[in-house]
Design an enzyme around this catalytic site. Sequence first.
Site, mmCIF file in Angstrom:
data_model
loop_
_atom_site.group_PDB
_atom_site.id
_atom_site.type_symbol
_atom_site.label_atom_id
_atom_site.label_comp_id
_atom_site.label_asym_id
_atom_site.label_seq_id
_atom_site.Cartn_x
_atom_site.Cartn_y
_atom_site.Cartn_z
ATOM 1 N N CYS A 174 53.851 18.456 29.108
ATOM 2 C CA CYS A 174 53.572 17.484 30.157
ATOM 3 C C CYS A 174 54.009 16.076 29.740
ATOM 4 O O CYS A 174 53.698 15.645 28.623
ATOM 5 C CB CYS A 174 52.076 17.515 30.428
ATOM 6 S SG CYS A 174 51.488 16.345 31.646
ATOM 7 N N ASP B 134 52.964 53.840 53.418
ATOM 8 C CA ASP B 134 53.756 52.627 53.253
ATOM 9 C C ASP B 134 53.231 51.478 54.130
ATOM 10 O O ASP B 134 52.949 51.653 55.320
ATOM 11 C CB ASP B 134 55.211 52.926 53.616
ATOM 12 C CG ASP B 134 56.095 51.704 53.461
ATOM 13 O OD1 ASP B 134 56.331 51.314 52.307
ATOM 14 O OD2 ASP B 134 56.490 51.131 54.483
ATOM 15 N N PHE C 266 52.946 45.402 39.857
ATOM 16 C CA PHE C 266 52.611 45.401 38.428
ATOM 17 C C PHE C 266 52.484 46.795 37.829
ATOM 18 O O PHE C 266 52.933 47.040 36.721
ATOM 19 C CB PHE C 266 51.295 44.630 38.206
ATOM 20 C CG PHE C 266 51.426 43.181 38.571
ATOM 21 C CD1 PHE C 266 51.939 42.267 37.660
ATOM 22 C CD2 PHE C 266 51.086 42.732 39.833
ATOM 23 C CE1 PHE C 266 52.101 40.929 37.999
ATOM 24 C CE2 PHE C 266 51.242 41.392 40.187
ATOM 25 C CZ PHE C 266 51.748 40.495 39.268
ATOM 26 N N ARG C 267 51.835 47.714 38.577
ATOM 27 C CA ARG C 267 51.407 48.969 37.965
ATOM 28 C C ARG C 267 52.105 50.213 38.488
ATOM 29 O O ARG C 267 51.899 51.295 37.949
ATOM 30 C CB ARG C 267 49.881 49.112 38.099
ATOM 31 C CG ARG C 267 49.157 48.051 37.294
ATOM 32 C CD ARG C 267 47.657 48.023 37.465
ATOM 33 N NE ARG C 267 47.108 46.943 36.653
ATOM 34 C CZ ARG C 267 47.096 45.638 37.026
ATOM 35 N NH1 ARG C 267 47.570 45.286 38.211
ATOM 36 N NH2 ARG C 267 46.603 44.728 36.215
ATOM 37 N N GLN D 229 45.915 38.054 46.008
ATOM 38 C CA GLN D 229 46.122 38.019 44.557
ATOM 39 C C GLN D 229 47.570 37.655 44.262
ATOM 40 O O GLN D 229 47.942 37.508 43.104
ATOM 41 C CB GLN D 229 45.839 39.394 43.950
ATOM 42 C CG GLN D 229 44.420 39.886 44.150
ATOM 43 C CD GLN D 229 44.311 41.369 43.812
ATOM 44 O OE1 GLN D 229 44.048 41.742 42.674
ATOM 45 N NE2 GLN D 229 44.528 42.235 44.797
ATOM 46 N N SER E 35 46.005 47.815 43.703
ATOM 47 C CA SER E 35 45.396 48.923 42.959
ATOM 48 C C SER E 35 43.891 48.696 42.800
ATOM 49 O O SER E 35 43.168 49.610 42.415
ATOM 50 C CB SER E 35 46.071 49.064 41.596
ATOM 51 O OG SER E 35 45.945 47.851 40.861
ATOM 52 N N HIS F 291 44.937 34.134 42.267
ATOM 53 C CA HIS F 291 45.673 34.139 40.996
ATOM 54 C C HIS F 291 46.770 33.081 40.949
ATOM 55 O O HIS F 291 47.697 33.178 40.150
ATOM 56 C CB HIS F 291 46.248 35.534 40.722
ATOM 57 C CG HIS F 291 45.180 36.570 40.491
ATOM 58 N ND1 HIS F 291 45.407 37.927 40.581
ATOM 59 C CD2 HIS F 291 43.861 36.440 40.172
ATOM 60 C CE1 HIS F 291 44.270 38.587 40.325
ATOM 61 N NE2 HIS F 291 43.323 37.710 40.088
ATOM 62 N N ASN G 101 47.109 51.566 51.053
ATOM 63 C CA ASN G 101 47.778 51.602 49.750
ATOM 64 C C ASN G 101 48.409 52.972 49.532
ATOM 65 O O ASN G 101 47.815 53.985 49.896
ATOM 66 C CB ASN G 101 46.762 51.305 48.630
ATOM 67 C CG ASN G 101 47.412 50.782 47.370
ATOM 68 O OD1 ASN G 101 48.079 49.763 47.403
ATOM 69 N ND2 ASN G 101 47.234 51.477 46.268
ATOM 70 N N CYS H 92 46.075 18.331 31.917
ATOM 71 C CA CYS H 92 45.634 17.367 32.925
ATOM 72 C C CYS H 92 45.878 17.837 34.350
ATOM 73 O O CYS H 92 45.445 17.181 35.304
ATOM 74 C CB CYS H 92 46.314 16.023 32.695
ATOM 75 S SG CYS H 92 48.082 16.015 33.079
HETATM 76 P P1 OAD Z 1 49.280 46.563 41.353
HETATM 77 O O1 OAD Z 1 50.697 46.729 40.897
HETATM 78 O O2 OAD Z 1 48.207 46.842 40.393
HETATM 79 O O3 OAD Z 1 49.022 47.482 42.627
HETATM 80 C C1 OAD Z 1 49.909 47.490 43.719
HETATM 81 C C2 OAD Z 1 49.595 48.714 44.561
HETATM 82 O O4 OAD Z 1 50.407 48.658 45.734
HETATM 83 C C3 OAD Z 1 49.882 50.026 43.848
HETATM 84 O O5 OAD Z 1 48.735 50.855 43.928
HETATM 85 C C4 OAD Z 1 51.059 50.618 44.653
HETATM 86 O O6 OAD Z 1 50.951 52.018 44.789
HETATM 87 C C5 OAD Z 1 50.902 49.956 46.006
HETATM 88 N N1 OAD Z 1 52.163 49.763 46.726
HETATM 89 C C6 OAD Z 1 53.312 49.207 46.274
HETATM 90 N N2 OAD Z 1 54.235 49.141 47.254
HETATM 91 C C7 OAD Z 1 53.659 49.688 48.361
HETATM 92 C C8 OAD Z 1 54.097 49.916 49.702
HETATM 93 N N3 OAD Z 1 55.302 49.559 50.118
HETATM 94 N N4 OAD Z 1 53.220 50.511 50.559
HETATM 95 C C9 OAD Z 1 51.969 50.876 50.143
HETATM 96 N N5 OAD Z 1 51.502 50.670 48.905
HETATM 97 C C10 OAD Z 1 52.325 50.080 48.018
HETATM 98 O O7 OAD Z 1 49.178 45.068 41.976
HETATM 99 P P2 OAD Z 1 47.838 44.237 42.305
HETATM 100 O O8 OAD Z 1 46.729 45.111 42.721
HETATM 101 O O9 OAD Z 1 48.250 43.126 43.200
HETATM 102 O O10 OAD Z 1 47.072 39.437 38.213
HETATM 103 O O11 OAD Z 1 47.526 43.651 40.878
HETATM 104 C C11 OAD Z 1 46.392 42.860 40.704
HETATM 105 C C12 OAD Z 1 46.635 41.807 39.660
HETATM 106 O O12 OAD Z 1 47.088 42.420 38.448
HETATM 107 C C13 OAD Z 1 47.748 40.836 39.987
HETATM 108 O O13 OAD Z 1 47.322 39.790 40.851
HETATM 109 C C14 OAD Z 1 48.124 40.300 38.645
HETATM 110 C C15 OAD Z 1 48.162 41.607 37.880
HETATM 111 O O14 OAD Z 1 47.924 41.507 36.519
HETATM 112 C C16 OAD Z 1 47.206 38.657 37.135
HETATM 113 O O15 OAD Z 1 48.240 38.596 36.507
HETATM 114 C C17 OAD Z 1 45.984 37.871 36.782
HETATM 115 ZN ZN ZN Z 2 49.209 16.883 31.330
#
Ligand code: OAD
Ligand code: ZN
Length: 246
Positions: free
Chosen positions: A152, A235, A33-34, A99, A194, A119, A218, A130
């Site tokens: 639905c 990695d 995502f980020r 997540q 993250s 999530h 991470n 429903c």
């Molecule tokens: P993020 O995109 O926020 O964080 C992913 C992290 O993984 C980043 O800090 C990257 O640097 C790291 N990363 C990516 N590839 C990597 C690799 N090969 N080796 C090591 N590190 C790596 O994703 P999440 O923390 O999962 O929720 O995001 C949390 C929530 O935000 C998601 O579940 C989603 C999103 O909005 C909802 O939509 C409710």
């Molecule tokens: Zn329904």
Amino acid sequence: SGVDQLGEFIAEAKVIVPFTGAGISTETGIPDFRSPGGLWTRNRPIPFDEFVASQDARDESWRRRFAMEETFAAAKPGRGHRALASLYRAGKIPAIITQNIDNLHQASGFAAGDVIELHGNTTYARCIGCGTAYDLGWVKTRFEPQQRGPDCSACGEPVKTATISFGQAMPEDEMQRAAELSQHCDLFIAIGSSLVVWPAAGFPVMAKHAGARLVIINNEPTEHDVHADLVIRHDIGQTLGPFVRN
Ligand code: OAD
Ligand code: ZN
């Protein structure tokens, strides 16, 4: 090195609880995502109240989902998933908190009941009224003619991927089970998150406070690194690859 220390922690642990984020799946082709190129750097998230209120928002949400269809369908568990599945088979991991919505922990060999999806899951859909479950084929057939998100057939409310959007209630059973697991493990490993999205990001700290060792794997620093017994800023596939057993 970090990997050696992780190996020692794993050998010493009786109950390991992994907690995963999108970073564990990037090597399978699914973007996170980020990071640069991540989903939220390309598209603004559609909050739940907007999805409920607006047909346009629902249509856009389904357009995005079907644009990712091949990426999700083609993704196979990576080295991180396979390493965790190996430790699960070895009896070290009772269940995993994730997540992620990509179903790859199940695909790697975790029983569905042992994957705590905070999530939700994007590989099927649910009515937001429903709760009736629909497969994506059912949605696609109805979406494609006019690019309109369907309602639905049981109650007429909108159908949505079975994921949790911002502003949507967290699943209660999953929150409860994640809290219990966090409080009853001796090693908690946060992998590829993250750690900025709450309440999910609270579990690593909960585990640490309950007495577990905390490891964070991470690429980038996280706010929780200060609480960790070991931070591996490297990695995930390379770090966990040595723990894959077939
Ligand atoms: P993020 O995109 O926020 O964080 C992913 C992290 O993984 C980043 O800090 C990257 O640097 C790291 N990363 C990516 N590839 C990597 C690799 N090969 N080796 C090591 N590190 C790596 O994703 P999440 O923390 O999962 O929720 O995001 C949390 C929530 O935000 C998601 O579940 C989603 C999103 O909005 C909802 O939509 C409710
Ligand atoms: Zn329904």
